[in-house]
Design a protein around this motif. Structure first.
Motif, PDB file in Angstrom:
ATOM      1  N   LEU A  53      11.937   4.438 -39.970  1.00 23.23           N
ATOM      2  CA  LEU A  53      12.409   4.869 -41.290  1.00 23.23           C
ATOM      3  C   LEU A  53      13.863   4.485 -41.480  1.00 23.23           C
ATOM      4  N   ALA A  54      14.210   4.160 -42.718  1.00 22.02           N
ATOM      5  CA  ALA A  54      15.613   3.962 -43.066  1.00 22.02           C
ATOM      6  C   ALA A  54      16.237   5.355 -43.149  1.00 22.02           C
ATOM      7  N   VAL A  55      17.462   5.491 -42.650  1.00 25.06           N
ATOM      8  CA  VAL A  55      18.106   6.797 -42.712  1.00 25.06           C
ATOM      9  C   VAL A  55      19.429   6.700 -43.461  1.00 25.06           C
ATOM     10  N   ALA A  56      19.808   7.806 -44.057  1.00 23.50           N
ATOM     11  CA  ALA A  56      21.099   7.902 -44.752  1.00 23.50           C
ATOM     12  C   ALA A  56      22.132   8.347 -43.740  1.00 23.50           C
ATOM     13  N   THR A  71      13.925   7.041 -52.213  1.00 26.00           N
ATOM     14  CA  THR A  71      14.100   6.508 -53.562  1.00 26.00           C
ATOM     15  C   THR A  71      14.402   7.673 -54.496  1.00 26.00           C
ATOM     16  N   ASP A  72      14.788   7.372 -55.726  1.00 22.88           N
ATOM     17  CA  ASP A  72      15.119   8.439 -56.672  1.00 22.88           C
ATOM     18  C   ASP A  72      13.916   9.312 -57.020  1.00 22.88           C
ATOM     19  N   ASP A  73      12.712   8.786 -56.775  1.00 22.97           N
ATOM     20  CA  ASP A  73      11.534   9.618 -57.049  1.00 22.97           C
ATOM     21  C   ASP A  73      10.995  10.276 -55.776  1.00 22.97           C
ATOM     22  N   GLY A  74      11.819  10.271 -54.717  1.00 25.10           N
ATOM     23  CA  GLY A  74      11.485  11.054 -53.530  1.00 25.10           C
ATOM     24  C   GLY A  74      10.620  10.390 -52.492  1.00 25.10           C
ATOM     25  N   LEU A 106      16.315  16.515 -52.314  1.00 25.25           N
ATOM     26  CA  LEU A 106      16.602  15.431 -53.248  1.00 25.25           C
ATOM     27  C   LEU A 106      16.978  15.960 -54.624  1.00 25.25           C
ATOM     28  N   SER A 107      16.214  16.926 -55.115  1.00 28.34           N
ATOM     29  CA  SER A 107      16.506  17.462 -56.447  1.00 28.34           C
ATOM     30  C   SER A 107      17.881  18.118 -56.484  1.00 28.34           C
ATOM     31  N   GLY A 108      18.252  18.773 -55.390  1.00 23.23           N
ATOM     32  CA  GLY A 108      19.584  19.382 -55.321  1.00 23.23           C
ATOM     33  C   GLY A 108      20.682  18.336 -55.323  1.00 23.23           C
ATOM     34  N   ALA A 109      20.478  17.239 -54.570  1.00 17.62           N
ATOM     35  CA  ALA A 109      21.474  16.167 -54.503  1.00 17.62           C
ATOM     36  C   ALA A 109      21.616  15.468 -55.848  1.00 17.62           C
TER      37      ALA A 109
END
Length: 232
Positions: free
Chosen positions: A228-231, A215-218, A60-63
């Motif tokens: 789970l929702a997936v991207a 979410t933006d906070d991981g 997430l932090s990399g993205a």
């Protein structure tokens, strides 16, 4: 001997421990709901167990860092390795009546057929999408696009590949056909091709990889109480 209950309990203990250690315990909040079948809970736990929970934070932090980099990037100062330069070779229009252009196109056409005959060409179809926006509940490639023949996109593409192979000197140039599906439509797509004997082609299917949506906070996001929702 181990029972299904033993397997479930062991999996639950392992997943719970990992979720607690990575700050994702909230996704297990509905496991005590008696209305959810045990089989669905078991499947849910297995899907979590396959996720590299310990690496999600770095993913997430990399993205997010890449997204921020793109927002602030000055087009005039793009690093050389990231630049996309215009094609500098010779281009030709297939509608040109110029003799030299026609000769160039014929030569390019033959080079392509020779490559097919030499086994240097394969076709890749990215078919992970559904036909939702078309009002069709299934793989987009199976949608009836309204042709008098009733041909689907999958059939049209397959038949063109087969025809292309037949244009080689030997007339039997086989073009390996790779079809990327998604977990959502893999079974439907492979079943459709099986029903049509893969349209006489050498077809390899593989589902695209997915990562859980966050979410933006991981924090992982639930799509239902037991999935789970997936991207995609």
């Amino acid at each position: 001997h181990r029972t299904m209950t033993d397997d479930y309990d062991a999996l639950l203990a392992s997943v719970t421990s990992r979720c607690h250690a990575t700050g994702q315990s909230h996704i297990l909040a509905h496991l005590s709901d008696a209305s959810i079948p045990t089989s669905a809970k078991h499947s849910f736990l297995r899907s979590i167990d396959e996720i590299p929970l310990e690496k999600l934070s770095s993913f997430l932090s990399g993205a997010l860092a890449e997204e921020e980099k793109l927002k602030t990037m000055d087009p005039a100062n793009v690093p050389a390795e990231d630049k996309i330069e215009p094609f500098e070779g010779t281009s030709a229009s297939t509608t040109s009546s110029d003799a030299a252009t026609a000769q160039l196109l014929e030569r390019a056409h033959q080079i392509g057929l020779d490559a097919i005959e030499s086994g240097k060409v394969a076709a890749l179809l990215l078919a992970g999408g559904q036909g939702t926006r078309l009002g069709y509940d299934g793989p987009k490639g199976m949608y009836d696009i309204g042709l008098p023949s009733g041909r689907t996109l999958f059939r049209l593409i397959a038949e063109r590949l087969k025809k292309l192979g037949a244009l080689t000197r030997k007339g039997d140039g086989a073009i390996p056909f790779y079809v990327m599906t998604s977990p959502l439509n893999h079974e439907q797509t492979t079943s459709y091709f099986r029903q049509h004997d893969d349209f006489g082609l050498d077809v390899t299917f593989f589902p695209q990889g997915t990562l859980p949506a966050m979410t933006d906070d991981g924090k992982l996001i639930l799509e239902t109480p037991a999935s789970l929702a997936v991207a995609r």
